[in-house]
Design an enzyme around this catalytic site. Structure first.
Site, PDB file in Angstrom:
ATOM      1  N   LYS A 202     -11.140 -76.926  26.924  1.00  0.00           N
ATOM      2  CA  LYS A 202     -11.783 -75.624  26.881  1.00  0.00           C
ATOM      3  C   LYS A 202     -10.784 -74.518  26.463  1.00  0.00           C
ATOM      4  O   LYS A 202      -9.605 -74.788  26.233  1.00  0.00           O
ATOM      5  CB  LYS A 202     -12.416 -75.319  28.243  1.00  0.00           C
ATOM      6  CG  LYS A 202     -13.460 -76.360  28.673  1.00  0.00           C
ATOM      7  CD  LYS A 202     -14.621 -76.399  27.716  1.00  0.00           C
ATOM      8  CE  LYS A 202     -15.852 -77.171  28.136  1.00  0.00           C
ATOM      9  NZ  LYS A 202     -15.741 -78.455  28.774  1.00  0.00           N
TER      10      LYS A 202
HETATM   11  C1  LIG Z   1     -22.149 -78.031  28.477  1.00  0.00           C
HETATM   12  C2  LIG Z   1     -21.303 -78.540  29.589  1.00  0.00           C
HETATM   13  N1  LIG Z   1     -21.721 -78.346  30.840  1.00  0.00           N
HETATM   14  C3  LIG Z   1     -21.008 -78.777  31.893  1.00  0.00           C
HETATM   15  C4  LIG Z   1     -19.810 -79.422  31.741  1.00  0.00           C
HETATM   16  C5  LIG Z   1     -19.052 -79.907  32.932  1.00  0.00           C
HETATM   17  O1  LIG Z   1     -17.827 -79.283  33.086  1.00  0.00           O
HETATM   18  P1  LIG Z   1     -16.630 -80.018  33.855  1.00  0.00           P
HETATM   19  O2  LIG Z   1     -16.097 -81.078  32.971  1.00  0.00           O
HETATM   20  O3  LIG Z   1     -15.651 -78.912  34.109  1.00  0.00           O
HETATM   21  O4  LIG Z   1     -17.214 -80.555  35.114  1.00  0.00           O
HETATM   22  C6  LIG Z   1     -19.324 -79.645  30.448  1.00  0.00           C
HETATM   23  C7  LIG Z   1     -18.037 -80.339  30.271  1.00  0.00           C
HETATM   24  O5  LIG Z   1     -17.433 -80.438  29.276  1.00  0.00           O
HETATM   25  C8  LIG Z   1     -20.086 -79.197  29.338  1.00  0.00           C
HETATM   26  O6  LIG Z   1     -19.660 -79.390  28.092  1.00  0.00           O
END
Ligand SMILES: Cc1ncc(COP(=O)(O)O)c(C=O)c1O
Length: 403
Positions: A202
């Site tokens: 990110k």
């Molecule tokens: C659209 C979206 N939502 C939620 C998430 C979940 O985030 P995390 O990996 O920090 O749990 C991601 C992860 O890449 C994502 O791309």
């Protein structure tokens, strides 16, 4: 190199030499000495978790996106879960979301025992189509979860208007969109709750981590309790008040983000502006370079947004090429370009198919887009040479497969 010379280059997948010697990933973190120093300082401090860095990071993030409150979590997924809890989702309820997303967006509805209802996406942005969302609203609907696909903000005004007409909560999944703008407003200050992720690919990373921003004090308080077992105070508050007594007031989890992570996040956040500028520069270069390439369908940025470019998806028109996605994908990998695909539509995963009986064909725009999508490398640490390698490899492969 001329187009004629390029088309005569032997693809690496056919035994030619690859454009790059080593694999360029589709995304990766950038960590500098100031990040390392901040983490080491915290390791030497009194607080490894739930200390001063948590509040500092939350305040800095809230200020950056223009929200009143920010509540940190151990991941974007935990932040999504807390948001569906705070929105009051429970068994029997429904929430409408996009099928073209990471599974976590829909899973967080299931965690609350509620049912995810998908609405198809718009052809240009691949974000939720508000008219199709409207058609999915029933007396059971409690929330809408738009996703800012690839960092392009969803059609937020239309979705929020729709939600307000029906008394629904909008939880924006902005895990791709930290730093994006929508109609001159910052993502994070628009929806009732906005969720960010700090995974290493990110714009800002804490290793694992997430955040919810909101202007609603009740949501903020519920989110804080939910991440800390449902307890009304945290350990540091009790220590400074000389108190041992606490109350568990709701059934929460340990979803806390540590001080070590927040120290990293604070340093990373200082570089967000620079990171976004670099991503936007790369996107602009890609758009120019790919404009007339065989098979590439043009880029889809609406004029009223400034995307954050979490990744760079291209769509390919297979009727212009002699190869299909698997072959183009493998050919680019063989050139050492770490392509990816975002996303297999959520309802096509076996878990969703088995549980909800999806057969395919329910969301034609998302499904058709999925068949055409390839994600190219996009991260702020890419050098000009990396960018050029992607351009050269894509040209080499697509010109080779031109019909
Ligand atoms: C659209 C979206 N939502 C939620 C998430 C979940 O985030 P995390 O990996 O920090 O749990 C991601 C992860 O890449 C994502 O791309």
């Amino acid at each position: 190199m001329t187009v004629a010379a390029m088309s005569s280059e032997v693809l690496a997948i056919h035994g030619g030499s690859p454009v790059r010697k080593t694999l360029l990933p589709y995304g990766r973190q950038s960590i500098d000495e100031s990040d390392i120093r901040a983490v080491v300082e915290t390791l030497r401090s009194d607080w490894l978790t739930t200390g001063p860095k948590v509040a500092e990071f939350e305040e800095a993030l809230a200020a950056r996106v223009g929200a009143k409150y920010a509540v940190s979590f151990s991941s974007g997924t935990a932040a999504l879960h807390a948001s569906t809890f705070a929105a009051g989702l429970q068994p029997g309820d429904e929430a409408v979301t996009s099928p073209l997303t990471f599974a976590a967006t829909a899973n967080c509805i299931l965690y609350q025992g509620a049912t995810p209802v998908f609405a198809d996406v718009a052809k240009d942005t691949l974000n939720l189509d508000p008219e199709l969302v409207a058609a999915k609203i029933t007396s059971r609907t409690k929330a809408i979860l738009p996703v800012d696909y690839a960092g392009h903000p969803a059609d937020l005004d239309s979705i929020i208007q729709l939600a307000e007409r029906h008394g629904l909560v909008v939880i924006e999944d902005a895990c791709h969109a930290l730093g994006a703008e929508y109609r001159g407003r910052r993502v994070g200050s628009i929806a009732h709750m906005t969720v960010f992720s700090f995974h290493p690919v990110k714009h800002v990373t804490t290793g694992e981590g997430g955040m919810v921003t909101t202007d609603n004090p009740v949501f903020a308080e519920t989110l804080r309790r939910f991440r800390n077992h449902g307890i009304s105070t945290d350990a540091r508050q009790r220590q400074s008040a000389g108190q041992w007594h606490y109350e568990m007031v709701l059934l929460g989890f340990n979803y806390r983000l540590s001080d070590i992570s927040c120290a990293l996040g604070l340093q990373q956040l200082k570089k967000l502006g620079r990171n976004l500028a670099r991503r936007r520069q790369i996107a602009a270069r890609y758009a120019v370079e790919f404009r007339n390439l065989p098979g590439v369908v043009g880029s889809h940025t609406r004029p009223d947004v400034d995307p954050a470019w979490h990744f760079y998806p291209i769509r390919l028109d297979w009727s212009e090429l002699t190869a299909g996605r698997a072959e183009v994908f493998q050919a680019l990998r063989a050139e050492n370009i770490g392509v990816n695909v975002h996303y297999i539509p959520v309802h096509r995963h076996p878990y969703y198919r088995d549980r909800f009986g999806y057969k395919g064909g329910e969301y034609p725009v998302a499904e058709a887009a999925y068949e055409c999508l390839i994600t190219l490398p996009m991260f702020h640490g890419m050098t000009d040479i990396d960018v050029l390698d992607v351009v050269r490899a894509l040209k080499k492969v697509l010109i080779h497969f031109e019909r």
